[in-house]
Write a protein that holds these residues in place. Structure first.
Motif, PDB file in Angstrom:
ATOM      1  N   LEU A 205       1.312  -1.212   0.230  1.00 16.06           N
ATOM      2  CA  LEU A 205      -0.123   0.195   0.025  1.00 16.06           C
ATOM      3  C   LEU A 205       0.961   1.216   0.002  1.00 16.06           C
ATOM      4  CD1 LEU A 205      -2.290  -0.773   2.749  1.00 16.06           C
ATOM      5  CD2 LEU A 205      -2.967  -0.417   0.077  1.00 16.06           C
ATOM      6  N   GLU A 208      -0.167   4.940  -2.085  1.00 19.65           N
ATOM      7  CA  GLU A 208      -1.587   4.524  -1.099  1.00 19.65           C
ATOM      8  C   GLU A 208      -1.915   6.370  -0.173  1.00 19.65           C
ATOM      9  OE1 GLU A 208      -3.924   3.525  -3.624  1.00 19.65           O
ATOM     10  OE2 GLU A 208      -1.792   1.988  -4.380  1.00 19.65           O
ATOM     11  N   HIS A 210      -5.150   6.893   0.940  1.00 23.37           N
ATOM     12  CA  HIS A 210      -6.359   6.413   1.820  1.00 23.37           C
ATOM     13  C   HIS A 210      -6.281   5.548   2.724  1.00 23.37           C
ATOM     14  CE1 HIS A 210      -5.832   2.918  -1.208  1.00 23.37           C
ATOM     15  NE2 HIS A 210      -6.559   2.702  -0.736  1.00 23.37           N
ATOM     16  N   LEU A 256     -11.087   0.108  -0.770  1.00 24.93           N
ATOM     17  CA  LEU A 256     -10.207  -0.188  -1.531  1.00 24.93           C
ATOM     18  C   LEU A 256      -8.476  -0.465  -1.001  1.00 24.93           C
ATOM     19  CD1 LEU A 256      -9.768   3.684  -3.720  1.00 24.93           C
ATOM     20  CD2 LEU A 256     -10.262   0.784  -4.277  1.00 24.93           C
ATOM     21  N   ARG A 260      -7.190  -3.672  -2.989  1.00 32.91           N
ATOM     22  CA  ARG A 260      -6.311  -3.862  -2.988  1.00 32.91           C
ATOM     23  C   ARG A 260      -5.170  -4.586  -3.285  1.00 32.91           C
ATOM     24  NH1 ARG A 260      -6.352   2.746  -4.530  1.00 32.91           N
ATOM     25  NH2 ARG A 260      -7.339   2.643  -6.613  1.00 32.91           N
TER      26      ARG A 260
END
Length: 450
Positions: A205, A208, A210, A256, A260
């Motif tokens: 991640l 990312e 978020h 997500l 993801r």
């Protein structure tokens, strides 16, 4: 070194748990003589009370069982899913012994500040807040004493529970479910493995916007102690009455953060309940969520992800042969046409929001705590009529996690185009590329396929 179970510890735990469950079984037998059936809701409520008093691994196992659709009879599933994994924290004597045993007698000198009272406590351990000399605020997670013995003893009692459920309803062969639960719970005792999970998620991640994953501190960690970055945030439920646009941004960030890693490397965060996330910040423009616990992580072979896509397209095209192939990719064996049709009833429920290309709630009924229960009840009734089906190990936590995440979205009252979010990930899936990335990441982290 990971703590090994001791004979004395297992006997002590087995005696305590066995006495409580034995009392429950005796009460159920007496009630049956009085005309009460095994699947009477009063039996389920009493089991919830008994397990709630026991705390520890067995309560956690029962809670997980209650959140795996079709794993146990519906009357028991509702009660078990409501078990709360809260426990009274251990006192300062335990904290001193555990910290000294893991970091040495001068452990206190490694922290500028260390809060002696636990900030949270759960089934397997508790968390303290501390400050390092460099100014970093950290969460220090301590495992309770003799948990390896408690886990092995409670896994034995889990067999007693499952035998009771089989007497109520033998439509589900729980053998692989039991082994999957045992494997994941034993892994949760290994805080060294959890540290590697943290590093894996940070790599997956990275960049990312978020989601935040805490940074671990290996020099202040061991197999029974995990020190990681403290992430400030507020509980998810504190946002449930806020602006719907903001709640939708939080739900999108969670979606997500969960899917993801699955589509990039076949990894899922296997315990998606409200306490394992917090909100770092949120506005109509976007949200940032914190992932807080990495004890329960499942790593899937890329072929399993391909099976998820295959079933999606099979349901989309109403193609029974393609659905049969998808179930085989998931590990189901020897399914009759009738049993496959029943499993498709459940699959259509799970995939419904992902196939519906519009903004909508994850569940059109939107009943917190009831997500999937009515469909699971129908599936159970049909399987009871048709015969026993063995649920593959890979399916257990994927199914449970999807339902758990859906329950979080219902709590938030989120409405999104789930189909568009899912398709954006699914359409980029390349099995060979996932296999390559997964092999590299696992070799680097020292992990392996579950």
């Amino acid at each position: 070194m990971t703590e090994q179970p001791t004979l004395a510890g297992r006997i002590a735990r087995f005696a305590r748990v066995g006495a409580n469950l034995g009392g429950f079984a005796t009460g159920v037998a007496a009630a049956r003589m009085g005309g009460r059936s095994l699947d009477d809701p009063r039996n389920a409520a009493e089991l919830k009370r008994v397990l709630g008093e026991l705390k520890g691994p067995l309560m956690k196992l029962a809670q997980i069982l209650g959140n795996i659709p079709d794993a146990v009879p519906p009357e028991f599933a509702r009660e078990l899913a409501e078990l709360q994994a809260n426990a009274p924290p251990m006192g300062p004597g335990f904290v001193r012994r555990r910290m000294s045993g893991e970091l040495g007698p001068d452990w206190r000198s490694k922290f500028v500040d260390f809060t002696p009272e636990a900030v949270s406590a759960a089934s397997l351990g508790q968390v303290h807040k501390a400050t390092l000399s460099g100014g970093e605020t950290v969460a220090v997670k301590l495992q309770y004493p003799d948990m390896a013995s408690a886990v092995e003893a409670d896994l034995g009692q889990l067999d007693l529970l499952l035998s009771l459920f089989r007497r109520v309803d033998g439509s589900i062969d729980t053998s692989q479910i039991r082994e999957e639960l045992a494997s994941r719970l034993r892994e949760e005792l290994d805080y060294g493995r959890e540290l590697r999970h943290l590093l894996l998620f940070r790599a997956m991640l990275e960049g990312e916007p978020h989601v935040r994953v805490p940074r671990p501190f290996p020099d202040l960690s061991s197999d029974r102690l995990l020190t990681m970055e403290w992430l400030d945030g507020s509980r998810l439920l504190e946002w449930k009455d806020r602006d719907p646009v903001i709640r939708n941004r939080i739900a999108e960030a969670l979606f997500l953060a969960w899917y993801r890693p699955f589509y990039r490397m076949g990894v899922i965060h296997g315990d998606p309940h409200l306490g394992n996330y917090s909100v770092a910040e949120a506005s109509p423009e976007g949200a940032v969520v914190n992932l807080l616990d990495f004890g329960c992580v499942r790593i899937f072979p890329p072929r399993f992800i391909a099976g998820v896509n295959e079933l999606y397209h099979a349901i989309e095209a109403d193609d029974d042969e393609r659905a049969a192939h998808a179930f085989e990719m998931w590990g189901f064996r020897g399914l009759t046409r009738d049993i496959r049709d029943v499993l498709l009833m459940w699959a259509r429920f799970l995939y419904a929001p992902l196939l519906d290309d519009r903004v909508r709630p994850i569940d059109l009924d939107g009943r917190p705590g009831e997500y999937g229960r009515e469909t699971a009840r129908k599936v159970h009734a049909e399987l009871r009529r048709l015969g026993t089906v063995t649920i593959p190990a890979e399916f257990v936590f994927m199914d449970r996690s999807a339902i758990g995440l859906g329950g979080v979205f219902i709590q938030l009252g989120a409405e999104l185009n789930w189909s568009a979010l899912f398709r954006s990930l699914m359409d980029d899936f390349d099995e060979a590329e996932v296999a390559r990335r997964q092999a590299e990441a696992l070799a680097e982290s020292g992990l392996s396929l579950a």
